[in-house]
Design a protein around this motif. Structure first.
Motif, mmCIF file in Angstrom:
data_model
loop_
_atom_site.group_PDB
_atom_site.id
_atom_site.type_symbol
_atom_site.label_atom_id
_atom_site.label_comp_id
_atom_site.label_asym_id
_atom_site.label_seq_id
_atom_site.Cartn_x
_atom_site.Cartn_y
_atom_site.Cartn_z
ATOM 1 N N PRO A 1 0.736 -1.173 -0.060
ATOM 2 C CA PRO A 1 -0.014 0.139 0.008
ATOM 3 C C PRO A 1 0.906 1.234 0.056
ATOM 4 C CG PRO A 1 0.071 -1.038 2.185
ATOM 5 C CD PRO A 1 0.874 -1.836 1.305
ATOM 6 N N ASP A 2 0.362 2.352 -0.760
ATOM 7 C CA ASP A 2 1.164 3.687 -0.607
ATOM 8 C C ASP A 2 1.133 4.139 0.701
ATOM 9 O OD1 ASP A 2 1.868 3.416 -3.202
ATOM 10 O OD2 ASP A 2 -0.282 4.209 -4.072
ATOM 11 N N VAL A 3 -0.184 4.053 1.215
ATOM 12 C CA VAL A 3 -0.302 4.628 2.688
ATOM 13 C C VAL A 3 -0.551 3.402 3.875
ATOM 14 C CG1 VAL A 3 -1.746 6.019 4.133
ATOM 15 C CG2 VAL A 3 -1.394 6.577 1.786
ATOM 16 N N PHE A 4 0.471 3.366 4.807
ATOM 17 C CA PHE A 4 0.245 2.310 5.785
ATOM 18 C C PHE A 4 -0.860 2.695 6.870
ATOM 19 C CE2 PHE A 4 4.913 2.679 4.005
ATOM 20 C CZ PHE A 4 4.848 1.453 3.449
ATOM 21 N N ASP A 5 -1.903 1.812 7.049
ATOM 22 C CA ASP A 5 -2.828 2.292 7.781
ATOM 23 C C ASP A 5 -2.749 1.212 8.826
ATOM 24 O OD1 ASP A 5 -3.876 -0.033 6.694
ATOM 25 O OD2 ASP A 5 -5.458 0.475 5.469
ATOM 26 N N ILE A 6 -3.909 1.270 9.800
ATOM 27 C CA ILE A 6 -3.920 0.528 11.028
ATOM 28 C C ILE A 6 -4.064 -1.011 10.701
ATOM 29 C CG2 ILE A 6 -6.268 0.734 11.279
ATOM 30 C CD1 ILE A 6 -5.706 0.883 14.365
ATOM 31 N N THR A 7 -4.431 -1.203 9.624
ATOM 32 C CA THR A 7 -4.648 -2.605 9.281
ATOM 33 C C THR A 7 -3.472 -3.144 8.938
ATOM 34 O OG1 THR A 7 -6.822 -2.499 8.232
ATOM 35 C CG2 THR A 7 -5.834 -4.227 7.691
ATOM 36 N N PHE A 8 -2.565 -2.505 8.095
ATOM 37 C CA PHE A 8 -1.170 -2.750 7.708
ATOM 38 C C PHE A 8 -0.309 -3.216 8.986
ATOM 39 C CE2 PHE A 8 3.183 -1.841 7.266
ATOM 40 C CZ PHE A 8 3.615 -2.800 6.259
ATOM 41 N N PHE A 9 -0.374 -2.392 9.987
ATOM 42 C CA PHE A 9 0.484 -2.418 11.165
ATOM 43 C C PHE A 9 -0.153 -3.615 12.148
ATOM 44 C CE2 PHE A 9 1.735 1.966 9.936
ATOM 45 C CZ PHE A 9 3.094 1.573 9.873
ATOM 46 N N ALA A 10 -1.417 -3.693 12.200
ATOM 47 C CA ALA A 10 -1.980 -4.896 13.080
ATOM 48 C C ALA A 10 -1.697 -6.040 12.536
ATOM 49 C CB ALA A 10 -3.628 -4.542 13.011
ATOM 50 N N PHE A 11 -1.247 -6.235 11.294
ATOM 51 C CA PHE A 11 -0.740 -7.648 10.720
ATOM 52 C C PHE A 11 0.541 -7.484 10.909
ATOM 53 C CE2 PHE A 11 -4.994 -7.990 9.190
ATOM 54 C CZ PHE A 11 -5.158 -9.443 9.096
ATOM 55 N N ALA A 12 1.389 -6.556 10.375
ATOM 56 C CA ALA A 12 2.783 -6.672 10.254
ATOM 57 C C ALA A 12 3.706 -6.557 11.565
ATOM 58 C CB ALA A 12 3.294 -5.477 9.598
ATOM 59 N N ILE A 13 3.085 -5.853 12.730
ATOM 60 C CA ILE A 13 4.024 -5.781 14.061
ATOM 61 C C ILE A 13 3.789 -7.158 14.527
ATOM 62 C CG2 ILE A 13 3.914 -5.025 16.104
ATOM 63 C CD1 ILE A 13 3.048 -1.926 15.033
ATOM 64 N N PRO A 14 2.808 -7.920 14.789
ATOM 65 C CA PRO A 14 2.877 -9.310 15.322
ATOM 66 C C PRO A 14 3.656 -10.027 14.404
ATOM 67 C CG PRO A 14 0.495 -8.659 15.310
ATOM 68 C CD PRO A 14 1.122 -7.553 14.572
ATOM 69 N N ALA A 15 3.520 -10.135 13.192
ATOM 70 C CA ALA A 15 4.225 -10.955 12.459
ATOM 71 C C ALA A 15 5.646 -10.794 12.368
ATOM 72 C CB ALA A 15 4.065 -10.766 10.965
ATOM 73 N N VAL A 16 6.246 -9.709 12.505
ATOM 74 C CA VAL A 16 7.772 -9.214 12.631
ATOM 75 C C VAL A 16 8.110 -9.679 14.143
ATOM 76 C CG1 VAL A 16 9.249 -7.537 12.762
ATOM 77 C CG2 VAL A 16 7.576 -7.630 10.967
ATOM 78 N N LEU A 17 7.405 -9.446 14.913
ATOM 79 C CA LEU A 17 7.660 -9.759 16.481
ATOM 80 C C LEU A 17 7.800 -11.306 16.470
ATOM 81 C CD1 LEU A 17 5.586 -7.510 18.552
ATOM 82 C CD2 LEU A 17 7.981 -7.553 18.671
ATOM 83 N N PHE A 18 7.046 -12.114 16.016
ATOM 84 C CA PHE A 18 7.059 -13.736 15.974
ATOM 85 C C PHE A 18 8.234 -13.895 15.448
ATOM 86 C CE2 PHE A 18 5.703 -17.820 14.540
ATOM 87 C CZ PHE A 18 5.264 -18.220 15.754
ATOM 88 N N ALA A 19 8.503 -13.435 14.223
ATOM 89 C CA ALA A 19 9.590 -14.075 13.526
ATOM 90 C C ALA A 19 10.871 -13.468 14.560
ATOM 91 C CB ALA A 19 9.608 -13.270 12.143
ATOM 92 N N GLY A 20 10.947 -12.580 14.953
ATOM 93 C CA GLY A 20 12.123 -12.209 15.538
ATOM 94 C C GLY A 20 12.404 -13.095 16.995
ATOM 95 N N ILE A 21 11.305 -13.437 17.373
ATOM 96 C CA ILE A 21 11.268 -14.364 18.794
ATOM 97 C C ILE A 21 11.692 -15.629 18.340
ATOM 98 C CG2 ILE A 21 9.831 -15.551 20.617
ATOM 99 C CD1 ILE A 21 8.226 -12.812 20.577
ATOM 100 N N SER A 22 11.126 -16.149 17.151
ATOM 101 C CA SER A 22 11.695 -17.379 16.525
ATOM 102 C C SER A 22 13.011 -17.348 16.367
ATOM 103 C CB SER A 22 10.917 -17.907 15.574
ATOM 104 O OG SER A 22 11.044 -19.109 14.873
ATOM 105 N N LYS A 23 13.496 -16.481 15.668
ATOM 106 C CA LYS A 23 14.943 -16.563 15.170
ATOM 107 C C LYS A 23 16.002 -16.307 16.254
ATOM 108 C CE LYS A 23 16.308 -14.500 11.323
ATOM 109 N NZ LYS A 23 16.598 -15.872 10.534
ATOM 110 N N GLY A 24 15.552 -15.373 17.286
ATOM 111 C CA GLY A 24 16.407 -15.268 18.548
ATOM 112 C C GLY A 24 16.303 -16.271 19.534
ATOM 113 N N GLY A 25 15.362 -17.183 19.440
ATOM 114 C CA GLY A 25 15.363 -18.184 20.411
ATOM 115 C C GLY A 25 15.038 -19.650 20.175
ATOM 116 N N PHE A 26 14.553 -19.637 19.087
ATOM 117 C CA PHE A 26 13.895 -21.202 18.806
ATOM 118 C C PHE A 26 14.021 -21.565 17.355
ATOM 119 C CE2 PHE A 26 11.411 -19.002 22.191
ATOM 120 C CZ PHE A 26 11.533 -19.971 23.003
#
Length: 252
Positions: free
Chosen positions: A2-27
Motif C-alpha cells: 500500500p502507498d499509505v500504511f494504515d492501522i490494518t497494515f500495522f495490525a498484521f505486520a507488527i505481530p508478524a515481525v515480532l513473532f519472526a524475531g522471537i523464533s529467530k532469536g530463541g527457537f
C-alpha cells in the motif's frame, strides 16, 4: 504494497515481525516463516517476501552478536554450501514455478521427521546411532536455500539436518542463526534483480525495524530461560506447526 500504511497494515505486520524475531532469536527459526503467510493476508506474496527479507537480515545481525562463535562450524558449513545452488535455483524458478508443490513436500517431510523422532524416543524405532552425513546435509541445505528463497521457509529442512547432529540447544540455535544469516545474504541481490523490493517495502522496513530488534531480544532471553528438553520439544512443535501450515497453504 500500500502507498499509505494504515492501522490494518500495522495490525498484521507488527505481530508478524515480532513473532519472526522471537523464533529467530530463541527457537531455531522454525516458525519464523509464518510471518510471510500472515503478511500475505494483506499483501501480494511477492510484496510480503520483499518486505520481510531486510527485516530478517536485521534480525540475523542482531542475533549473531548474542550467539557469536557458539555455532557448530562443520554443520553450518555443510548447510551453507548446500544452500548456494538452492538459492540459485530459487532465483531461476521464482517467476515460473508453482511453489505449492514444494510447500507440500517440505511440509510432509517436516511432519514425518517429527513422527520419526518421537517414535525413536519412545523406542518404537531402534536408534541408528549415526548422524546425517555431510552429503545428506548438503541436500537439506539446498532444500533450505530454495524454500527460503520462495517463501522464507528454510527453517524446517535446516532443522531436520541439525536435529540429527546431537547439538545442545546453544549450539543448535547459534548454528541456525549463522546459517540463515548466510542464506539471507545470498538472497538479497537476486531479490533486487527480480524487482521484489520496492520503495514502499523499504519504507515499511524502516517503520518495522524496531520490532524486529525487540523480537530478537525477547527470543534470546526466552532461549536462555527455557530448559534444553523443553527447548527441543518446542522445536518439534514449531516443526509441526510449520509443516502443517505449508501443507495447508499448498492444498488451499
Amino acid at each position: 504494497m500500500p502507498d499509505v500504511f494504515d492501522i490494518t497494515f500495522f495490525a498484521f505486520a507488527i505481530p508478524a515481525v515480532l513473532f519472526a524475531g522471537i523464533s529467530k532469536g530463541g527457537f531455531g527459526s522454525g516458525a519464523a516463516f509464518a510471518a510471510t503467510p500472515l503478511l500475505a493476508l494483506i499483501l501480494e506474496p511477492g510484496a510480503a517476501i520483499g518486505l520481510m527479507l531486510p527485516l530478517l537480515m536485521l534480525m540475523d545481525i542482531t542475533a549473531l552478536r548474542s550467539y557469536w562463535r557458539g555455532w557448530d562450524r562443520a554443520s553450518a558449513f555443510v548447510l551453507i554450501a548446500g544452500a548456494i545452488p538452492g538459492v540459485a535455483l530459487g532465483g531461476l524458478l521464482y517467476k515460473v514455478a508453482d511453489p505449492d508443490v514444494f510447500r507440500l513436500l517440505i511440509g510432509a517431510i517436516a511432519l514425518g521427521f517429527v513422527v520419526w523422532q518421537v517414535a525413536r524416543t519412545k523406542g518404537m524405532i531402534p536408534a541408528a546411532g549415526q548422524k546425517m552425513s555431510a552429503p545428506v546435509g548438503r541436500i537439506w541445505g539446498m532444500v533450505a536455500g530454495f524454500t527460503s528463497f520462495i517463501s522464507h521457509a528454510g527453517g524446517p529442512p535446516a532443522a531436520v539436518f541439525l536435529l540429527s547432529r546431537d547439538l545442545d540447544k546453544q549450539r543448535f540455535q547459534a548454528t541456525t542463526v549463522l546459517v540463515f544469516w548466510a542464506i539471507n545474504l545470498m538472497k538479497f541481490l537476486p531479490y533486487a534483480m527480480l524487482g521484489i523490493f520496492t520503495p514502499q517495502s523499504l519504507l515499511a522496513d524502516l517503520y518495522l525495524a524496531p520490532f524486529a530488534v525487540i523480537g530478537i531480544w525477547v527470543g534470546v532471553r526466552l532461549h536462555r530461560l527455557v530448559p534444553e528438553q523443553l527447548f527441543f520439544t518446542l522445536t518439534y512443535i514449531f516443526l509441526v506447526i510449520t509443516g502443517s501450515k505449508l501443507i495447508f497453504d499448498a492444498l488451499g
